[in-house]
Design a protein around this motif. Structure first.
Motif, PDB file in Angstrom:
ATOM      1  N   ARG A  90      42.571  51.504  31.025  1.00  0.00           N
ATOM      2  CA  ARG A  90      41.287  50.979  31.080  1.00  0.00           C
ATOM      3  C   ARG A  90      41.086  50.767  29.507  1.00  0.00           C
ATOM      4  O   ARG A  90      41.794  50.875  28.672  1.00  0.00           O
ATOM      5  N   SER A  91      40.695  49.581  29.750  1.00  0.00           N
ATOM      6  CA  SER A  91      40.213  48.729  28.562  1.00  0.00           C
ATOM      7  C   SER A  91      39.837  49.991  27.490  1.00  0.00           C
ATOM      8  O   SER A  91      38.509  50.328  27.526  1.00  0.00           O
ATOM      9  N   ARG A  92      39.752  49.529  25.966  1.00  0.00           N
ATOM     10  CA  ARG A  92      38.812  50.201  24.566  1.00  0.00           C
ATOM     11  C   ARG A  92      38.208  49.916  24.638  1.00  0.00           C
ATOM     12  O   ARG A  92      38.048  50.908  23.347  1.00  0.00           O
ATOM     13  N   ASP A  93      37.742  48.931  24.620  1.00  0.00           N
ATOM     14  CA  ASP A  93      36.378  48.267  23.436  1.00  0.00           C
ATOM     15  C   ASP A  93      35.086  48.188  24.050  1.00  0.00           C
ATOM     16  O   ASP A  93      34.699  47.013  23.702  1.00  0.00           O
ATOM     17  N   ASP A  94      34.905  48.979  25.602  1.00  0.00           N
ATOM     18  CA  ASP A  94      33.553  48.562  26.367  1.00  0.00           C
ATOM     19  C   ASP A  94      33.496  50.367  27.278  1.00  0.00           C
ATOM     20  O   ASP A  94      34.339  49.871  28.312  1.00  0.00           O
ATOM     21  N   ALA A  95      32.642  51.035  26.701  1.00  0.00           N
ATOM     22  CA  ALA A  95      33.001  51.782  27.035  1.00  0.00           C
ATOM     23  C   ALA A  95      31.825  52.247  28.231  1.00  0.00           C
ATOM     24  O   ALA A  95      32.246  52.811  29.339  1.00  0.00           O
ATOM     25  N   LEU A  96      31.112  51.445  28.464  1.00  0.00           N
ATOM     26  CA  LEU A  96      30.513  50.857  29.553  1.00  0.00           C
ATOM     27  C   LEU A  96      30.948  49.992  30.797  1.00  0.00           C
ATOM     28  O   LEU A  96      30.538  50.988  31.612  1.00  0.00           O
ATOM     29  N   MET A  97      31.940  49.602  30.228  1.00  0.00           N
ATOM     30  CA  MET A  97      32.365  48.298  31.800  1.00  0.00           C
ATOM     31  C   MET A  97      33.599  48.694  31.100  1.00  0.00           C
ATOM     32  O   MET A  97      33.831  46.961  31.342  1.00  0.00           O
ATOM     33  N   PRO A  98      34.602  49.459  30.818  1.00  0.00           N
ATOM     34  CA  PRO A  98      35.574  48.714  30.765  1.00  0.00           C
ATOM     35  C   PRO A  98      36.655  48.536  31.611  1.00  0.00           C
ATOM     36  O   PRO A  98      36.619  48.477  32.830  1.00  0.00           O
ATOM     37  N   ASP A  99      37.464  47.276  31.631  1.00  0.00           N
ATOM     38  CA  ASP A  99      38.196  46.189  32.468  1.00  0.00           C
ATOM     39  C   ASP A  99      39.053  47.384  32.807  1.00  0.00           C
ATOM     40  O   ASP A  99      40.079  48.279  32.337  1.00  0.00           O
ATOM     41  N   ILE A 100      39.398  47.700  34.559  1.00  0.00           N
ATOM     42  CA  ILE A 100      40.132  48.357  34.410  1.00  0.00           C
ATOM     43  C   ILE A 100      41.668  48.572  35.459  1.00  0.00           C
ATOM     44  O   ILE A 100      41.516  46.960  36.135  1.00  0.00           O
ATOM     45  N   VAL A 101      42.925  47.717  35.069  1.00  0.00           N
ATOM     46  CA  VAL A 101      43.480  48.078  35.807  1.00  0.00           C
ATOM     47  C   VAL A 101      45.111  48.739  36.370  1.00  0.00           C
ATOM     48  O   VAL A 101      45.132  50.215  35.748  1.00  0.00           O
ATOM     49  N   ASP A 110      38.901  38.090  34.497  1.00  0.00           N
ATOM     50  CA  ASP A 110      39.981  37.689  33.456  1.00  0.00           C
ATOM     51  C   ASP A 110      39.999  38.933  32.707  1.00  0.00           C
ATOM     52  O   ASP A 110      41.025  39.543  32.193  1.00  0.00           O
ATOM     53  N   GLY A 111      39.757  39.680  32.146  1.00  0.00           N
ATOM     54  CA  GLY A 111      39.736  40.662  31.590  1.00  0.00           C
ATOM     55  C   GLY A 111      41.048  41.239  32.030  1.00  0.00           C
ATOM     56  O   GLY A 111      41.781  42.321  31.040  1.00  0.00           O
TER      57      GLY A 111
END
Length: 359
Positions: A90-101, A110-111
């Motif tokens: 999970r991306s660490r720069d948006d706690a509410l809507m993290p990008d996930i791979v 895109d994120g």
């Protein structure tokens, strides 16, 4: 280090030496001891599933290994610790809507593409670089058991759905897709966390009989006929009481009517969690009657993967004996035989069966 590399879709994996991964702040290097080969890996590598991956890539999805190097932010991990390498990054720069791979496997949006370019390579290699939080300690294990611990990869997916459903001990669960890989694992996990009964519908009579043999009277199997109303009635009648929760894990190839038959078997004020693939290959989506949802106060939600704490909780279920990894039959391949492992996984998938690469 040695790795299996997918250079072009539709071509075999290349077994080559590549540079060792270098850790940055917030990252851990893990020596991969065992990594599962998903049953549909051949479809991904051949391009049939059209996953948005950038090549070349060291593929794979999840692993069991031992910590080799930790970064300066690690306060608990130590070299030598046994860990599950959680592929859900999970991306660490948006706690509410993290990008996930899924590291080494897939991304979305895109994120997700940007995140995958950094956490790019997966565990079909001797070593793997993961975010610190994705190296989750599982306690000491015998190295000979590492391949069987790869079952975490399968068990965690339905566990995420069950956590989202707020399934409580003593409740009745219906698993739509119970004879599949994730569905059969959901039956096992549902029983482990205290379901009074699990209703297990399916068409595969052999798989239904196997569930009954493994788990006994707490599993109520139902043979599906394709008649939506009739199948729903049989599911409800098989349960020893109103069905509290339904979780759908059906693959994209299954019709929406089959899924709807199970979803609408839930009781008024019940909960439904969708984790399957209806409509992902085209065709009809899942249409549910608005009045049925509203007047029956149905809670309906989607769930993809599982929360961060799920690995630790699942490990606890295994450690205390509520969930038996001995249910899984495992075939292990060397890294040099990665292509053979992919073929084997494609023709030997199904409930409680795993193909594993041991680098």
């Amino acid at each position: 280090m040695k790795a299996a590399i997918l250079k072009r879709l539709g071509t075999p994996l290349a077994i080559e030496a590549i540079p060792d991964p270098v850790p940055g702040t917030g990252e851990v290097i893990v020596d991969v001891v065992a990594t599962p080969v998903l049953s549909y890996a051949q479809e991904v590598f051949g391009g049939e599933r059209r996953y948005p991956i950038e090549l070349p890539i060291v593929p794979g999805c999840g692993a069991i290994g031992r910590v080799r190097t930790v970064g300066p932010d690690a306060t608990q991990l130590r070299p030598g610790d046994w860990v599950f390498c959680d592929p859900t990054v999970r991306s660490r720069d948006d706690a509410l809507m993290p990008d996930i791979v899924l590291q080494g496997w897939s991304s979305r949006g895109d994120g997700g593409k940007r995140l995958q370019r950094y956490f790019h390579d997966g565990p079909f290699a001797e070593r793997l670089r993961v975010p610190t939080e994705n190296a989750v300690r599982i306690g000491d294990i015998d190295g000979a058991d590492a391949a069987r611990w790869c079952a975490l990869n399968t068990l965690l997916v339905p566990y995420g759905g069950l956590l989202a459903s707020d399934l409580r001990a003593g409740e009745i669960l219906l698993v739509s897709g119970a004879t599949g890989n994730f569905g059969s694992a959901c039956v096992a996990v549902g029983l482990a966390i205290g379901a009074r009964c699990v209703v297990a519908p399916g068409r595969n009579q052999q798989a239904l009989a196997d569930l009954k043999r493994r788990f006994g009277e707490r599993v109520r199997t139902v043979a599906l006929t394709g008649d939506e109303a009739g199948d729903r009635k049989r599911m409800q009648e098989a349960a020893p009481g109103p069905i509290d929760c339904v979780i759908d894990l059906m693959p994209p190839s299954v019709s929406a009517t089959t899924v709807r038959a199970a979803v609408m078997a839930v009781r008024p004020y019940g909960r439904v969690v969708l984790m399957g693939g209806v409509g992902m290959l085209g065709g009809a989506g899942l249409e549910l009657p608005y009045p049925w949802i509203m007047r029956n106060d149905i809670t309906l939600r989607g769930k993809w993967m599982y929360p961060k704490e799920a690995v630790t909780l699942m490990t606890g279920l295994i450690r205390c004996g509520l969930l038996d990894l001995g249910h899984f039959d495992v075939r292990v391949f060397a890294l040099d035989d990665a292509n053979e492992a992919v073929v084997h996984a494609a023709v030997n998938g199904g409930p409680f069966r795993m193909t594993v690469i041991a680098p």
